[in-house]
Design an enzyme around this catalytic site. Structure first.
Site, PDB file in Angstrom:
ATOM      1  N   HIS A  37       0.834  -1.206   0.000  1.00 26.02           N
ATOM      2  CA  HIS A  37       0.000   0.000   0.000  1.00 26.02           C
ATOM      3  C   HIS A  37       0.870   1.258   0.000  1.00 26.02           C
ATOM      4  CE1 HIS A  37      -2.833  -2.938   2.025  1.00 26.02           C
ATOM      5  NE2 HIS A  37      -3.593  -2.466   1.065  1.00 26.02           N
ATOM      6  N   ASP A 150      -3.382  -7.776  -7.457  1.00 26.65           N
ATOM      7  CA  ASP A 150      -4.767  -8.163  -7.762  1.00 26.65           C
ATOM      8  C   ASP A 150      -5.015  -7.872  -9.240  1.00 26.65           C
ATOM      9  OD1 ASP A 150      -5.494  -8.944  -5.096  1.00 26.65           O
ATOM     10  OD2 ASP A 150      -5.409  -6.835  -4.582  1.00 26.65           O
TER      11      ASP A 150
HETATM   12  O1  PAF Z   1      -7.974  -4.068  -3.379  1.00 23.16           O
HETATM   13  C1  PAF Z   1      -8.680  -3.682  -2.428  1.00 23.16           C
HETATM   14  O2  PAF Z   1      -8.182  -3.402  -1.333  1.00 23.16           O
HETATM   15  C2  PAF Z   1     -10.177  -3.542  -2.610  1.00 23.16           C
HETATM   16  O3  PAF Z   1     -10.669  -4.531  -3.451  1.00 23.16           O
HETATM   17  C3  PAF Z   1     -10.602  -2.152  -3.125  1.00 23.16           C
HETATM   18  C4  PAF Z   1     -10.031  -1.858  -4.499  1.00 23.16           C
HETATM   19  C5  PAF Z   1     -10.122  -1.091  -2.137  1.00 23.16           C
HETATM   20  C6  PAF Z   1     -12.129  -2.066  -3.219  1.00 23.16           C
HETATM   21  O4  PAF Z   1     -12.736  -2.284  -2.001  1.00 23.16           O
END
Ligand code: PAF
Length: 280
Positions: A37, A150
């Protein structure tokens, strides 16, 4: 770092930034932040004057029996991480701020949402597309950043943005890995000590398969099958392992140049996903 909980407060802050001629990059998250993140936030800072991060554990993307209730919520630590990373604003809405109790609208990216993770998690990608579409409407960012970890989610979101003419640039950011190759994920926290030493073999299986694709001489079906057998031998319960085209995730043929290997497997109770994309 400013923290706001409501859409109206958020819009007011963004309005003042826009009046000052500043542009905005957005990083949607579900919290329990890790180095992956942080990489998104750091890339966002290179892209725009202002960076907004949202933390919202989105109930709509969890199926019955999935981990919504126990999904790690680490708000205090997340705030400290974002503050230290010079995030301008954290949007922290309650469920009621995002979803009207009688909400009737869902965004579904057809076909793509039924493949791979979507086949094992029915409704998951509609939950993701709906919340991301709503967050885009709320924030109206110039750019939004998502992890390539993802990969299917990223393709779903890119397709939604294209199909609905949403004026936002979608930026995919490389997966951050532990030194042993394991892709960073909030769900890695579910792994037991013993499973943590086995988990990096998922990435290992992807590297071996990529090398086999690049070497040529074997069918993609054989390469996929060998990866599945390897994962089973190592104690995983593989869900899928596929050689796909990276733009639309259709199964690749030898004619295709831009590829992604997508894999998902359960290790104990934890579902791990990973991928490698490359050109040949
Ligand atoms: O990847 C994630 O953390 C979630 O799928 C997202 C994109 C924030 C949507 O809730």
């Amino acid at each position: 770092m400013q923290i706001v909980n409501t859409v109206s407060e958020l819009r007011e802050v963004i309005r003042t930034w826009r009046l000052a001629g500043e542009n905005v990059a957005f990083v949607p998250t579900m919290g329990n932040l890790h180095a992956g993140h942080l990489q998104l936030v750091n890339e966002a800072k290179k892209t725009a004057d202002r960076v907004i991060v949202s933390i919202f554990v989105n109930p709509a993307q969890f199926g019955i029996g999935e981990d919504f209730e126990v999904y790690p919520r680490t708000e205090r630590e997340d705030r400290e991480i974002l503050d230290a990373a010079n995030t301008d604003l954290l949007f922290l809405p309650a469920v009621g701020e995002i979803y009207a109790p009688d909400a009737k609208t869902v965004v579904t990216v057809t076909e793509l949402s039924d493949l791979y993770c979507g086949a094992s998690r029915p409704g998951h990608f509609s939950g993701v597309a709906t919340v991301v579409c709503k967050l885009f409407n709320i924030v109206q960012p110039d750019a939004a950043l998502f992890g390539l970890k993802d990969f299917q989610q990223l393709v779903v979101i890119r397709t939604m943005v294209r199909d609905l003419n949403i004026p936002v640039e979608i930026i995919g950011v490389d997966t951050v890995r532990e030194s042993n190759g394991l892709a960073m994920s909030s769900r890695n926290g579910y792994l037991t000590g013993a499973e943590k030493s086995v988990a990096p073999k998922l990435y290992q299986s992807l590297c071996v398969a990529r090398d086999a694709v690049l070497a040529g001489g074997q069918s993609y079906a054989d390469i996929e099958q060998q990866a599945i057998l390897f994962l089973q031998k190592e104690g995983f319960q593989p869900d899928y392992f596929c050689v796909c085209r990276s733009n639309d995730l259709i199964k690749a043929t030898v004619e295709d140049a831009d590829l992604v290997l997508l894999a998902a497997a359960k290790l104990g109770k934890t579902r791990l996903i990973d991928n490698i994309y490359f050109s040949r």
